[in-house]
Design an enzyme around this catalytic site. Structure first.
Site, PDB file in Angstrom:
ATOM      1  N   ALA A  22       0.798  -1.231   0.000  1.00 31.03           N
ATOM      2  CA  ALA A  22       0.000   0.000   0.000  1.00 31.03           C
ATOM      3  C   ALA A  22       0.825   1.272   0.000  1.00 31.03           C
ATOM      4  O   ALA A  22       0.269   2.365   0.169  1.00 31.03           O
ATOM      5  CB  ALA A  22      -0.932   0.001   1.213  1.00 31.03           C
ATOM      6  N   ASN A  23       2.133   1.171  -0.195  1.00 30.49           N
ATOM      7  CA  ASN A  23       2.931   2.391  -0.156  1.00 30.49           C
ATOM      8  C   ASN A  23       2.921   3.156  -1.474  1.00 30.49           C
ATOM      9  O   ASN A  23       3.282   4.322  -1.524  1.00 30.49           O
ATOM     10  CB  ASN A  23       4.382   2.069   0.230  1.00 30.49           C
ATOM     11  CG  ASN A  23       5.032   1.094  -0.727  1.00 30.49           C
ATOM     12  OD1 ASN A  23       4.726  -0.087  -0.688  1.00 30.49           O
ATOM     13  ND2 ASN A  23       5.923   1.569  -1.589  1.00 30.49           N
ATOM     14  N   THR A  24       2.473   2.499  -2.557  1.00 27.95           N
ATOM     15  CA  THR A  24       2.479   3.159  -3.858  1.00 27.95           C
ATOM     16  C   THR A  24       1.428   2.540  -4.769  1.00 27.95           C
ATOM     17  O   THR A  24       0.856   1.488  -4.468  1.00 27.95           O
ATOM     18  CB  THR A  24       3.875   3.046  -4.517  1.00 27.95           C
ATOM     19  OG1 THR A  24       3.922   3.862  -5.694  1.00 27.95           O
ATOM     20  CG2 THR A  24       4.194   1.616  -4.890  1.00 27.95           C
ATOM     21  N   GLY A  27      -2.160  -0.103  -4.501  1.00 29.63           N
ATOM     22  CA  GLY A  27      -2.350  -0.313  -3.075  1.00 29.63           C
ATOM     23  C   GLY A  27      -2.529   0.995  -2.326  1.00 29.63           C
ATOM     24  O   GLY A  27      -3.382   1.106  -1.432  1.00 29.63           O
ATOM     25  N   SER A 150      -4.891 -10.297 -12.682  1.00 28.36           N
ATOM     26  CA  SER A 150      -4.454  -9.502 -13.828  1.00 28.36           C
ATOM     27  C   SER A 150      -4.984 -10.111 -15.108  1.00 28.36           C
ATOM     28  O   SER A 150      -5.283 -11.317 -15.169  1.00 28.36           O
ATOM     29  CB  SER A 150      -2.914  -9.481 -13.870  1.00 28.36           C
ATOM     30  OG  SER A 150      -2.424  -9.026 -15.109  1.00 28.36           O
ATOM     31  N   TYR A 176       4.775 -14.860 -14.615  1.00 30.60           N
ATOM     32  CA  TYR A 176       3.744 -13.917 -14.165  1.00 30.60           C
ATOM     33  C   TYR A 176       2.355 -14.491 -14.420  1.00 30.60           C
ATOM     34  O   TYR A 176       1.478 -14.429 -13.545  1.00 30.60           O
ATOM     35  CB  TYR A 176       3.906 -12.585 -14.894  1.00 30.60           C
ATOM     36  CG  TYR A 176       2.932 -11.518 -14.425  1.00 30.60           C
ATOM     37  CD1 TYR A 176       3.038 -10.970 -13.151  1.00 30.60           C
ATOM     38  CD2 TYR A 176       1.916 -11.057 -15.254  1.00 30.60           C
ATOM     39  CE1 TYR A 176       2.159  -9.992 -12.715  1.00 30.60           C
ATOM     40  CE2 TYR A 176       1.036 -10.077 -14.823  1.00 30.60           C
ATOM     41  CZ  TYR A 176       1.154  -9.551 -13.556  1.00 30.60           C
ATOM     42  OH  TYR A 176       0.271  -8.586 -13.119  1.00 30.60           O
TER      43      TYR A 176
END
Length: 300
Positions: A22-24, A27, A150, A176
Site C-alpha cells: 500500500a505504499n504506492t 495499493g 491480472s 507472471y
C-alpha cells in the site's frame, strides 16, 4: 450501476482494512480511498520508509483517518508469519484483507525459501498471509478477502506442477501468468470452502486492467505503448475497491474495467479464463500451496 467511483463507497467507519503493497500505486490508492471513508487502514509494506511517506500523504488528505503501518515482505514466509502474528495481536477482527502487492515480469529471482519470485510473492505469500489471518477476517460480521489478479492470467498461463519454480525453463511472462492464474484459482477455491463452512466471509478477485504504476518497470521497451493505452492508478484501484465495499458484490465474483479488452474504464463484474474455473486445478493448487507454505486453513 454504471460508472462506479469512490463516491459510491459506503461509510467504512468502524471497519479495519489491511492492504498489502500500500505504499504506492494501486495499493496506495486503495488504502487512501478506504481511509477517506472512515476505515482504520493498515498499510502492510516491505519498505517502511516509503510506507511512512504514504501514511503521511493519506493523513494530509484525510486528517481524521486512522492509518497504521505494518512491515511485510511477501517474499519471505518468516516475514509473513511475523506480520500475521502482529496483525492478529493488534486487531481482533479484520473486515477487509486486500491482497494487492505483487511483482511483475522480473528477471529470474528466488524468495527467501527458494520459490520463484513471482509465484512465491504474488501467490504463496498471499496464500500464507490469508490463511494465518483467516480467523480474524471470519470474526468480522461480513469480512471480505479481495485478491488482485491480472489480465495476465490469460497470457501463456498455466500451473506447471512438474516445475512450479520454472527452474528448467524460466520465462518472465510465463511466470507472471502462472502467479496471476494462481490468484484466481485460490480465490475461487477459498470461496467454495467458505461457503461450505457457512461463513459470512466472502472471497473475491479484481484486476486493474492496464494501469500506469511501477509494476511494469521491468519492461521499459513497452512503457511508451503501455502508457498510451493505460489508465491511472486511481482508476485501476476501482475494481478492487468495488469488490471490497459494494454491498451488492458477492463471493466468487471478479471485477475489472468495463472498457475494451478490460484495459481501462469503470469497474464491473468480468469473466476469467475457463482454466481458472477448473475445480480439480483449484484443489490441486490449494494442496500444494499448503505443503509449500506450511499453512493449513481451518476449512474443509
Amino acid at each position: 450501476m454504471t460508472n462506479w467511483t469512490t463516491t459510491d463507497i459506503p461509510d467504512q467507519t468502524g471497519r479495519t482494512a489491511v492492504v498489502t503493497g500500500a505504499n504506492t500505486g494501486l495499493g496506495y490508492e486503495t488504502a487512501a480511498a478506504l481511509a477517506a471513508k472512515g476505515a482504520r487502514v493498515v498499510l502492510a509494506v516491505r519498505n517502511l520508509d516509503k510506507g511512512k511517506e504514504a501514511v503521511r500523504h493519506i493523513q494530509q488528505t484525510a486528517p481524521e483517518a486512522t492509518v497504521e503501518l505494518q512491515e511485510l515482505d511477501l517474499s519471505s514466509l518468516a516475514s509473513v508469519r511475523a506480520a500475521a502474528d502482529q496483525l492478529a495481536s493488534d486487531h481482533p477482527t479484520i473486515d477487509l484483507l486486500i491482497n494487492n502487492a505483487g511483482v511483475m515480469y522480473t528477471p529470474r529471482q528466488q524468495t527467501a525459501e527458494g520459490f520463484e519470485l513471482q509465484f512465491g510473492t504474488n501467490h504463496l505469500g498471499h496464500f500464507a498471509l490469508t490463511g494465518l489471518l483467516l480467523d480474524r477476517v471470519t470474526a468480522a460480521p461480513a469480512g471480505r478477502i479481495v485478491t488482485v489478479s491480472s489480465v495476465g492470467h490469460r497470457i501463456r498461463a498455466g500451473i506447471h506442477f512438474d516445475d512450479l519454480q520454472l527452474e528448467r525453463n524460466y520465462n518472465r511472462v510465463v511466470a507472471y501468468g502462472q502467479s496471476k492464474l494462481a490468484n484466481l484459482l485460490f480465490t475461487y477455491e477459498l470461496q467454495r470452502r467458505l461457503s461450505g463452512a457457512r461463513s459470512s466471509t466472502a472471497a473475491l478477485a479484481a484486476h486493474p486492467g492496464g494501469s500506469n504504476t511501477e509494476l511494469g518497470r521491468h519492461l521499459p521497451l513497452l512503457n511508451p505503448v503501455f502508457r498510451a493505452v493505460s489508465q491511472s492508478a486511481a482508476m485501476g484501484a476501482l475494481p478492487t475497491l468495488r469488490a471490497a465495499t459494494d454491498p451488492s458484490a458477492q463471493g466468487g465474483q471478479y471485477y475489472g474495467p468495463s472498457g475494451p479488452f478490460e484495459l481501462r474504464g469503470y469497474p464491473k463484474v468480468v469473466s476469467s479464463s475457463r482454466q481458472s474455473h477448473d475445480e480439480a486445478l483449484q484443489r490441486r493448487l490449494w494442496t500444494v500451496s499448503e505443503e509449500l507454505t506450511g499453512v493449513a486453513y481451518p476449512l474443509s
